[in-house]
Design a protein around this motif. Structure first.
Motif, PDB file in Angstrom:
ATOM      1  N   THR A 411     -61.860  14.763  51.588  1.00 57.51           N
ATOM      2  CA  THR A 411     -60.934  14.785  50.447  1.00 57.51           C
ATOM      3  C   THR A 411     -59.485  14.928  50.899  1.00 57.51           C
ATOM      4  N   SER A 412     -59.266  15.634  52.002  1.00 64.90           N
ATOM      5  CA  SER A 412     -57.907  15.822  52.500  1.00 64.90           C
ATOM      6  C   SER A 412     -57.843  15.349  53.946  1.00 64.90           C
ATOM      7  N   CYS A 413     -57.581  14.077  54.085  1.00 65.83           N
ATOM      8  CA  CYS A 413     -57.626  13.461  55.410  1.00 65.83           C
ATOM      9  C   CYS A 413     -56.581  12.357  55.503  1.00 65.83           C
ATOM     10  N   LYS A 414     -55.877  12.309  56.628  1.00 64.32           N
ATOM     11  CA  LYS A 414     -54.926  11.237  56.885  1.00 64.32           C
ATOM     12  C   LYS A 414     -55.181  10.703  58.287  1.00 64.32           C
ATOM     13  N   GLU A 415     -55.261   9.372  58.423  1.00 64.26           N
ATOM     14  CA  GLU A 415     -55.446   8.766  59.739  1.00 64.26           C
ATOM     15  C   GLU A 415     -54.179   8.011  60.128  1.00 64.26           C
ATOM     16  N   VAL A 416     -53.643   8.358  61.281  1.00 66.22           N
ATOM     17  CA  VAL A 416     -52.416   7.745  61.798  1.00 66.22           C
ATOM     18  C   VAL A 416     -52.750   6.992  63.081  1.00 66.22           C
ATOM     19  N   SER A 417     -52.414   5.720  63.130  1.00 67.36           N
ATOM     20  CA  SER A 417     -52.619   4.935  64.344  1.00 67.36           C
ATOM     21  C   SER A 417     -51.409   5.079  65.264  1.00 67.36           C
ATOM     22  N   TYR A 418     -51.678   5.238  66.529  1.00 64.29           N
ATOM     23  CA  TYR A 418     -50.575   5.344  67.499  1.00 64.29           C
ATOM     24  C   TYR A 418     -50.691   4.226  68.539  1.00 64.29           C
ATOM     25  N   SER A 419     -49.575   3.916  69.175  1.00 63.01           N
ATOM     26  CA  SER A 419     -49.538   2.877  70.205  1.00 63.01           C
ATOM     27  C   SER A 419     -50.357   3.309  71.414  1.00 63.01           C
ATOM     28  N   LEU A 420     -50.905   2.342  72.137  1.00 63.33           N
ATOM     29  CA  LEU A 420     -51.719   2.670  73.308  1.00 63.33           C
ATOM     30  C   LEU A 420     -50.950   3.525  74.307  1.00 63.33           C
ATOM     31  N   ASN A 421     -49.664   3.294  74.419  1.00 61.06           N
ATOM     32  CA  ASN A 421     -48.796   4.114  75.264  1.00 61.06           C
ATOM     33  C   ASN A 421     -47.596   4.554  74.447  1.00 61.06           C
ATOM     34  N   PRO A 422     -47.762   5.570  73.582  1.00 60.77           N
ATOM     35  CA  PRO A 422     -46.687   5.967  72.672  1.00 60.77           C
ATOM     36  C   PRO A 422     -45.464   6.498  73.424  1.00 60.77           C
ATOM     37  N   ASP A 423     -44.276   6.104  72.965  1.00 56.81           N
ATOM     38  CA  ASP A 423     -43.051   6.602  73.606  1.00 56.81           C
ATOM     39  C   ASP A 423     -42.658   7.953  73.001  1.00 56.81           C
ATOM     40  N   ASP A 424     -41.570   8.516  73.492  1.00 61.67           N
ATOM     41  CA  ASP A 424     -41.148   9.849  73.060  1.00 61.67           C
ATOM     42  C   ASP A 424     -40.846   9.905  71.567  1.00 61.67           C
ATOM     43  N   ILE A 425     -40.247   8.850  71.047  1.00 59.50           N
ATOM     44  CA  ILE A 425     -39.895   8.826  69.616  1.00 59.50           C
ATOM     45  C   ILE A 425     -41.167   8.869  68.769  1.00 59.50           C
ATOM     46  N   GLU A 426     -42.164   8.055  69.139  1.00 63.81           N
ATOM     47  CA  GLU A 426     -43.420   8.028  68.387  1.00 63.81           C
ATOM     48  C   GLU A 426     -44.145   9.368  68.487  1.00 63.81           C
ATOM     49  N   ILE A 427     -44.152   9.949  69.667  1.00 63.84           N
ATOM     50  CA  ILE A 427     -44.807  11.252  69.843  1.00 63.84           C
ATOM     51  C   ILE A 427     -44.127  12.310  68.971  1.00 63.84           C
ATOM     52  N   GLN A 428     -42.810  12.266  68.890  1.00 61.84           N
ATOM     53  CA  GLN A 428     -42.075  13.231  68.060  1.00 61.84           C
ATOM     54  C   GLN A 428     -42.432  13.054  66.578  1.00 61.84           C
ATOM     55  N   GLN A 429     -42.564  11.807  66.152  1.00 62.04           N
ATOM     56  CA  GLN A 429     -42.947  11.535  64.759  1.00 62.04           C
ATOM     57  C   GLN A 429     -44.348  12.076  64.465  1.00 62.04           C
ATOM     58  N   ILE A 430     -45.258  11.914  65.403  1.00 63.18           N
ATOM     59  CA  ILE A 430     -46.630  12.395  65.213  1.00 63.18           C
ATOM     60  C   ILE A 430     -46.669  13.923  65.200  1.00 63.18           C
ATOM     61  N   LYS A 431     -45.807  14.561  66.008  1.00 60.08           N
ATOM     62  CA  LYS A 431     -45.741  16.023  65.996  1.00 60.08           C
ATOM     63  C   LYS A 431     -45.395  16.542  64.604  1.00 60.08           C
ATOM     64  N   GLU A 432     -44.563  15.813  63.885  1.00 59.05           N
ATOM     65  CA  GLU A 432     -44.216  16.200  62.514  1.00 59.05           C
ATOM     66  C   GLU A 432     -45.436  16.094  61.599  1.00 59.05           C
ATOM     67  N   GLU A 433     -46.252  15.068  61.820  1.00 62.30           N
ATOM     68  CA  GLU A 433     -47.471  14.904  61.030  1.00 62.30           C
ATOM     69  C   GLU A 433     -48.456  16.055  61.297  1.00 62.30           C
ATOM     70  N   ILE A 434     -48.509  16.478  62.547  1.00 60.29           N
ATOM     71  CA  ILE A 434     -49.452  17.539  62.946  1.00 60.29           C
ATOM     72  C   ILE A 434     -49.164  18.843  62.213  1.00 60.29           C
ATOM     73  N   LYS A 435     -47.897  19.111  61.926  1.00 62.08           N
ATOM     74  CA  LYS A 435     -47.499  20.387  61.328  1.00 62.08           C
ATOM     75  C   LYS A 435     -48.242  20.696  60.033  1.00 62.08           C
ATOM     76  N   SER A 436     -48.499  19.671  59.223  1.00 60.37           N
ATOM     77  CA  SER A 436     -49.112  19.902  57.903  1.00 60.37           C
ATOM     78  C   SER A 436     -50.639  19.857  57.927  1.00 60.37           C
ATOM     79  N   SER A 437     -51.237  19.781  59.117  1.00 60.11           N
ATOM     80  CA  SER A 437     -52.703  19.687  59.222  1.00 60.11           C
ATOM     81  C   SER A 437     -53.304  21.013  59.662  1.00 60.11           C
TER      82      SER A 437
END
Length: 504
Positions: A411-437
């Motif tokens: 019921t409370s699930c979000k799936e985020v796809s990331y690049s095979l080799n994520p760069d620093d900007i993408e990793i930082q964006q995902i860290k923000e997503e992690i905060k609310s989980s």
């Protein structure tokens, strides 16, 4: 009959029998006249890729059309290994298979046999009579960029045990199995599609580990073997030459020492392991003289090669006796597998839904719980963030749109796809997503080859379930995870099985 056919053929027609070619298109049209001309001339076989297959019925009809115009009945071949290498990815209604390593993970030969039986039914329904499987490579190099989960194991005894069920079951279904990639691609550090890898193992280690599954398969009656575009210094110390062009490998060892009398087939001659080092004609002459019986070219534009090779025979660069020997073996194998006399037999309808249920059941047995913590079964009250590698960046999965969240039903699930080799900007964006989980499910795909995935994993500061969906060696990097699962594949059967285990 065989002798009569050989005597009736011109040298160019004999050479045509020694080629398996590919082409583009789901049907025979003006744009692929080249392959039609080659088939009428006496081409030995066809290889189907994903751009030839959009349904079982369409492929069956295409096979029949090609056979009906053939001067001599064709090998209709395919690379259908399962799980990672599947040429049926464009089919609307298709079976989804498991990788060899996933099958090995079940620990049951009967699962491999049942899985191969289903695959054989699908191939027969498409009128395909040759499969470039099983993979007999022993994946000893964790960083191997091209074999990995295509292999059954890094243990030669397990490769022997589980591959036998594949080639024997295919044979029972009148499909010629082709073991590959002799004398073993498992220790390579490079992809022979792109360049010529060099394997510098001593002869004793090659025999003890990498050649061992091939030797046993030959003893067990495997009738065809594909040779790798890989250099082995144990065979050729002074010249960097691929096994596929090496007389020492093909004739001196495979034929003379192992006593192999079946068909010897090259890997695709359009691969970088050949084209970056040899001109087309030179490569073919070397391969034939080395002892290769059948040459694969993914593109039928190479049909003009036949005239050049006929000239090479006339100039004494290739012996006609060698050509006659190979054509004799080819025709004998077509008789042995009922290809000459058994064209267009009626095949029972394939119940895809029923057979997929069987495969999914095997998939459930293939998941390995490397580390069991407190997070499974998953508490559905938690907010779950799933981080999954972008399938569109993984060649073999690019057409697959299924996600694990499709099967978890949270019921409370979000799936985020990331690049095979994520760069620093993408990793930082995902860290923000992690905060609310509350919990993170992290899926890797060959992270030890795509190291930025490991950097992303390190940034997860919530309880985590780690899933190695590609090579299992990723798990070594995920020891901080509460739970570690190995799926040996990233297609729908694996995702369903993972979801079932995580949900409990």
């Amino acid at each position: 009959m065989k002798k009569d056919i050989i005597n009736s053929l011109s040298i160019k027609e004999k050479l045509a029998q020694m080629f398996i070619m590919g082409f583009s298109g789901f049907e025979l049209v003006q744009e692929n006249l080249n392959i039609q001309k080659a088939v009428k001339m006496g081409l030995g076989g066809i290889i189907f890729f994903a751009n030839n297959i959009k349904s079982i019925e369409q492929t069956s009809n295409l096979s029949k059309s090609l056979q009906n115009m053939a001067k001599i009945p064709l090998f209709i071949s395919i690379d259908q290994e399962g799980g990672l290498v599947e040429r049926t990815i464009n089919c609307k209604e298709k079976l989804e298979y498991l990788t060899p390593m996933a099958l090995c993970s079940t620990g049951k030969v009967e699962n491999v046999k049942a899985h191969t039986e289903i695959m054989a039914q699908e191939l027969r329904a498409m009128n395909i009579n040759m499969d470039f499987a099983p993979v007999l490579d022993v994946n000893t190099n964790k960083n191997n960029p091209i074999i990995g989960i295509r292999a059954f194991s890094n243990d030669p005894e397990k490769v022997i045990k589980y591959s036998e069920a594949v080639y024997k079951t295919l044979k029972e279904n009148n499909i010629m199995a082709v073991g590959k990639h002799f004398p073993g691609h498992g220790e390579a550090w490079a992809d022979s599609h792109l360049e010529m890898p060099a394997i510098n193992l001593d002869f004793n280690e090659l025999e003890k580990i990498h050649i061992k599954p091939f030797k046993k398969a030959v003893e067990n009656g495997l009738y065809a073997i594909m040779v790798a575009h890989v250099h082995y210094s144990a065979f050729n110390q002074t010249e960097k030459i691929p096994a596929s062009l090496s007389k020492e490998v093909v004739t001196g060892y495979l034929k003379d020492k192992l006593g192999f009398e079946g068909l010897i087939i090259s890997d695709d001659m359009a691969m970088g392991g050949i084209t970056r080092h040899y001109e087309e004609l030179t490569a073919c002459i070397k391969a034939i003289n080395a002892g290769i019986d059948l040459l694969i070219f993914r593109d039928s534009m190479n049909i003009q090669l036949l005239d050049k090779l006929a000239d090479a025979v006339g100039d004494g660069l290739i012996s006609e006796e060698k050509i006659n020997q190979s054509v004799g073996k080819i025709l004998s194998s077509k008789e042995k597998y009922n290809i000459i006399d058994g064209l267009n037999q009626e095949i029972e309808n394939l119940d895809i839904t029923k057979e997929q249920i069987k495969i999914d059941s095997i998939a459930l047995e293939s998941i390995k719980i490397e580390k069991k913590g407190d997070l499974i079964p998953l508490n559905k009250a938690n907010k779950v963030l799933i981080l999954s590698p972008d399938k569109s960046q993984i060649h073999s999965y690019a057409q697959d749109r299924q996600k694990i969240s499709d099967f978890l039903k949270l019921t409370s699930c979000k799936e985020v796809s990331y690049s095979l080799n994520p760069d620093d900007i993408e990793i930082q964006q995902i860290k923000e997503e992690i905060k609310s989980s509350d919990i993170v499910i992290f899926i890797s795909y060959n992270a030890i080859l795509n190291q930025r995935q490991i950097e992303l994993f390190k940034e997860i500061n919530k309880p985590v379930i780690a899933i190695a969906a590609g090579i299992p060696y990723d798990a070594e990097k995920f020891q901080k995870a509460d739970t570690i699962l190995l799926s040996f594949g990233y297609k729908t059967p694996a995702l369903k099985a993972l979801a079932s285990i995580i949900s409990g």
